[in-house]
Design a protein around this motif. Structure first.
Motif, PDB file in Angstrom:
ATOM      1  N   TYR A   1     -21.396 -48.695  86.723  1.00 42.92           N
ATOM      2  CA  TYR A   1     -22.834 -48.644  87.000  1.00 42.92           C
ATOM      3  C   TYR A   1     -23.157 -49.303  88.334  1.00 42.92           C
ATOM      4  CZ  TYR A   1     -23.613 -47.343  82.086  1.00 42.92           C
ATOM      5  OH  TYR A   1     -23.609 -46.701  80.880  1.00 42.92           O
ATOM      6  N   ALA A   2     -22.585 -50.481  88.564  1.00 44.33           N
ATOM      7  CA  ALA A   2     -22.878 -51.219  89.797  1.00 44.33           C
ATOM      8  C   ALA A   2     -22.413 -50.444  91.022  1.00 44.33           C
ATOM      9  CB  ALA A   2     -22.206 -52.593  89.748  1.00 44.33           C
ATOM     10  N   GLY A   3     -21.194 -49.919  90.959  1.00 44.72           N
ATOM     11  CA  GLY A   3     -20.667 -49.167  92.096  1.00 44.72           C
ATOM     12  C   GLY A   3     -21.436 -47.890  92.342  1.00 44.72           C
ATOM     13  N   LEU A   4     -21.817 -47.204  91.266  1.00 46.27           N
ATOM     14  CA  LEU A   4     -22.568 -45.961  91.406  1.00 46.27           C
ATOM     15  C   LEU A   4     -23.939 -46.223  92.025  1.00 46.27           C
ATOM     16  CD1 LEU A   4     -22.516 -42.942  90.900  1.00 46.27           C
ATOM     17  CD2 LEU A   4     -23.318 -43.365  88.581  1.00 46.27           C
ATOM     18  N   ILE A   5     -24.582 -47.298  91.614  1.00 45.29           N
ATOM     19  CA  ILE A   5     -25.880 -47.657  92.202  1.00 45.29           C
ATOM     20  C   ILE A   5     -25.714 -47.965  93.690  1.00 45.29           C
ATOM     21  CG2 ILE A   5     -27.677 -49.441  92.229  1.00 45.29           C
ATOM     22  CD1 ILE A   5     -27.368 -49.557  89.158  1.00 45.29           C
ATOM     23  N   MET A   6     -24.650 -48.668  94.048  1.00 41.00           N
ATOM     24  CA  MET A   6     -24.398 -48.962  95.462  1.00 41.00           C
ATOM     25  C   MET A   6     -24.237 -47.683  96.267  1.00 41.00           C
ATOM     26  SD  MET A   6     -21.740 -52.166  94.978  1.00 41.00           S
ATOM     27  CE  MET A   6     -21.293 -52.269  96.722  1.00 41.00           C
ATOM     28  N   ILE A   7     -23.485 -46.722  95.719  1.00 42.95           N
ATOM     29  CA  ILE A   7     -23.266 -45.457  96.429  1.00 42.95           C
ATOM     30  C   ILE A   7     -24.575 -44.693  96.609  1.00 42.95           C
ATOM     31  CG2 ILE A   7     -22.195 -43.168  96.234  1.00 42.95           C
ATOM     32  CD1 ILE A   7     -19.803 -44.580  94.863  1.00 42.95           C
ATOM     33  N   ILE A   8     -25.354 -44.584  95.546  1.00 45.76           N
ATOM     34  CA  ILE A   8     -26.580 -43.791  95.602  1.00 45.76           C
ATOM     35  C   ILE A   8     -27.624 -44.455  96.489  1.00 45.76           C
ATOM     36  CG2 ILE A   8     -28.522 -42.954  94.216  1.00 45.76           C
ATOM     37  CD1 ILE A   8     -26.494 -42.306  92.036  1.00 45.76           C
ATOM     38  N   VAL A   9     -27.740 -45.784  96.429  1.00 43.60           N
ATOM     39  CA  VAL A   9     -28.656 -46.489  97.330  1.00 43.60           C
ATOM     40  C   VAL A   9     -28.254 -46.232  98.783  1.00 43.60           C
ATOM     41  CG1 VAL A   9     -29.362 -48.775  98.146  1.00 43.60           C
ATOM     42  CG2 VAL A   9     -29.364 -48.260  95.699  1.00 43.60           C
ATOM     43  N   ALA A  10     -26.965 -46.269  99.069  1.00 42.28           N
ATOM     44  CA  ALA A  10     -26.482 -46.017 100.420  1.00 42.28           C
ATOM     45  C   ALA A  10     -26.799 -44.595 100.868  1.00 42.28           C
ATOM     46  CB  ALA A  10     -24.974 -46.267 100.488  1.00 42.28           C
ATOM     47  N   VAL A  11     -26.606 -43.626  99.978  1.00 38.54           N
ATOM     48  CA  VAL A  11     -26.879 -42.225 100.317  1.00 38.54           C
ATOM     49  C   VAL A  11     -28.370 -42.008 100.573  1.00 38.54           C
ATOM     50  CG1 VAL A  11     -26.875 -39.871  99.424  1.00 38.54           C
ATOM     51  CG2 VAL A  11     -24.866 -41.320  99.108  1.00 38.54           C
ATOM     52  N   LEU A  12     -29.211 -42.547  99.709  1.00 39.16           N
ATOM     53  CA  LEU A  12     -30.656 -42.398  99.877  1.00 39.16           C
ATOM     54  C   LEU A  12     -31.128 -43.082 101.155  1.00 39.16           C
ATOM     55  CD1 LEU A  12     -31.901 -42.935  96.201  1.00 39.16           C
ATOM     56  CD2 LEU A  12     -31.688 -40.785  97.449  1.00 39.16           C
ATOM     57  N   ALA A  13     -30.587 -44.267 101.450  1.00 42.55           N
ATOM     58  CA  ALA A  13     -30.959 -44.968 102.676  1.00 42.55           C
ATOM     59  C   ALA A  13     -30.524 -44.170 103.900  1.00 42.55           C
ATOM     60  CB  ALA A  13     -30.321 -46.360 102.696  1.00 42.55           C
ATOM     61  N   GLN A  14     -29.316 -43.588 103.846  1.00 44.44           N
ATOM     62  CA  GLN A  14     -28.832 -42.772 104.955  1.00 44.44           C
ATOM     63  C   GLN A  14     -29.716 -41.547 105.167  1.00 44.44           C
ATOM     64  OE1 GLN A  14     -26.717 -43.139 107.294  1.00 44.44           O
ATOM     65  NE2 GLN A  14     -26.914 -41.066 108.101  1.00 44.44           N
ATOM     66  N   GLN A  15     -30.142 -40.908 104.086  1.00 39.32           N
ATOM     67  CA  GLN A  15     -31.056 -39.765 104.203  1.00 39.32           C
ATOM     68  C   GLN A  15     -32.365 -40.186 104.838  1.00 39.32           C
ATOM     69  OE1 GLN A  15     -31.409 -38.259 100.207  1.00 39.32           O
ATOM     70  NE2 GLN A  15     -29.460 -37.157 100.282  1.00 39.32           N
ATOM     71  N   HIS A  16     -32.878 -41.362 104.455  1.00 40.20           N
ATOM     72  CA  HIS A  16     -34.140 -41.882 105.020  1.00 40.20           C
ATOM     73  C   HIS A  16     -33.992 -42.141 106.515  1.00 40.20           C
ATOM     74  CE1 HIS A  16     -37.867 -44.135 105.353  1.00 40.20           C
ATOM     75  NE2 HIS A  16     -37.180 -45.153 105.881  1.00 40.20           N
ATOM     76  N   PHE A  17     -32.913 -42.755 106.916  1.00 40.32           N
ATOM     77  CA  PHE A  17     -32.704 -43.050 108.328  1.00 40.32           C
ATOM     78  C   PHE A  17     -32.523 -41.763 109.142  1.00 40.32           C
ATOM     79  CE2 PHE A  17     -30.705 -47.210 106.710  1.00 40.32           C
ATOM     80  CZ  PHE A  17     -31.940 -47.852 106.750  1.00 40.32           C
TER      81      PHE A  17
END
Length: 294
Positions: free
Chosen positions: A274-290
């Protein structure tokens, strides 16, 4: 015509279908080896896509679109369905489903990194931070949070999972260079990849499985992961003027997938997953935002 409500429905339906795929992979791999699963799932999907293209009255476009960029389609077919699914199914064969499916969601980070040499993009500090966060999540998942010993469930499985993200990213980078109907284009890619799959299956495995259960699961994979889910996703994107919203809905899929993995496959879901998956998805969403801000 824009219809965000209907687009959201299609996106949710796609996320639900995608969430069943990891479980279907593992069930199929109980009776098939990765080569057989690639062969039968791609055969199923190719038949489905052919029927859809014919029913839509677009059969004439198959030859036309192929002739516009034959070399590109041959290369794309090598990447997907062949190399991508060989690596992906190989990873699922060696890893717990929760690990393999979570690692697969890091592919946008591979896309970000590959865009630097292949598309001449600049890797910003923010993008680099997103990549580090995502791959920190990858390490979290692979080690089950035990960073001190770096004990992977299967080193080869991890490499295959990460290789699948690179291949998928390459497919989408080169896929942007073709025009035409997307469903017809996908069918052409599958037709171009099928000879590779037939030869490889004949060389490294056998075509007929020992149990019909594997064929049923492979058919499900072909219909859903390579067929209907893709069609529904295209319809969602076509109906919306808010692609960010639609894309975000897709990230319900890995968490729903863990429910199926736990209850059908009986895997104990580790907190690190769960922790790793949340880290990955937060990173992907942040990258899309940037990316949208650039």
């Amino acid at each position: 015509m824009i219809d965000n409500r209907k687009a959201s429905f299609y996106a949710l339906a796609t996320a639900l279908l995608w969430s069943t795929i990891a479980t279907a992979f593992k069930i199929a791999l109980q009776d098939l080896d990765p080569w057989q699963l690639v062969f039968w799932s791609v055969i199923t999907s190719t038949v489905l896509l052919s029927i859809i293209v014919v029913l839509q009255g677009k059969a004439g476009l198959v030859r036309f679109q192929f002739q516009t960029t034959p070399g590109l389609f041959l290369f794309l077919g090598l990447l997907n369905p062949f190399l991508y699914h060989v690596a992906l199914f190989g990873a699922y064969d060696l890893l717990p489903a929760q690990q393999a499916q979570a690692l697969n969601y890091s592919w946008p980070m591979a896309l970000t990194l590959l865009a630097v040499p292949l598309l001449g993009r600049r890797l910003s500090v923010k993008s680099l931070a997103c990549c580090l966060l995502a791959y920190g999540g990858v390490v979290m998942i692979c080690t089950r949070g035990e960073f001190q010993n770096l004990a992977f469930a299967s080193g080869q499985g991890v490499l295959l999972a990460l290789a699948s993200t690179v291949i998928w990213a390459l497919y989408w980078i080169f896929n942007t260079r073709r025009d035409g109907d997307p469903v017809v284009g996908l069918l052409i890619c599958f037709l171009c990849g099928l000879p590779w799959i037939i030869v490889a299956t004949g060389m490294f495995s056998s075509f007929w499985p020992s149990s019909p259960t594997g064929l049923v699961a492979a058919g499900y994979v072909g219909f859903v992961e390579m067929g209907f889910a893709y069609i529904l996703w295209l319809k969602a994107l076509k109906l919306t003027d808010n692609t960010a919203m639609i894309s975000n809905i897709s990230y319900l899929s890995p968490f729903l997938s863990l429910i199926f993995i736990a209850n059908i496959l009986g895997e104990s879901i580790y907190p690190a997953t769960y922790a790793g998956l949340i880290m990955i998805i937060v990173a992907v969403l942040a990258q899309q935002h940037f990316s949208r801000q650039q």
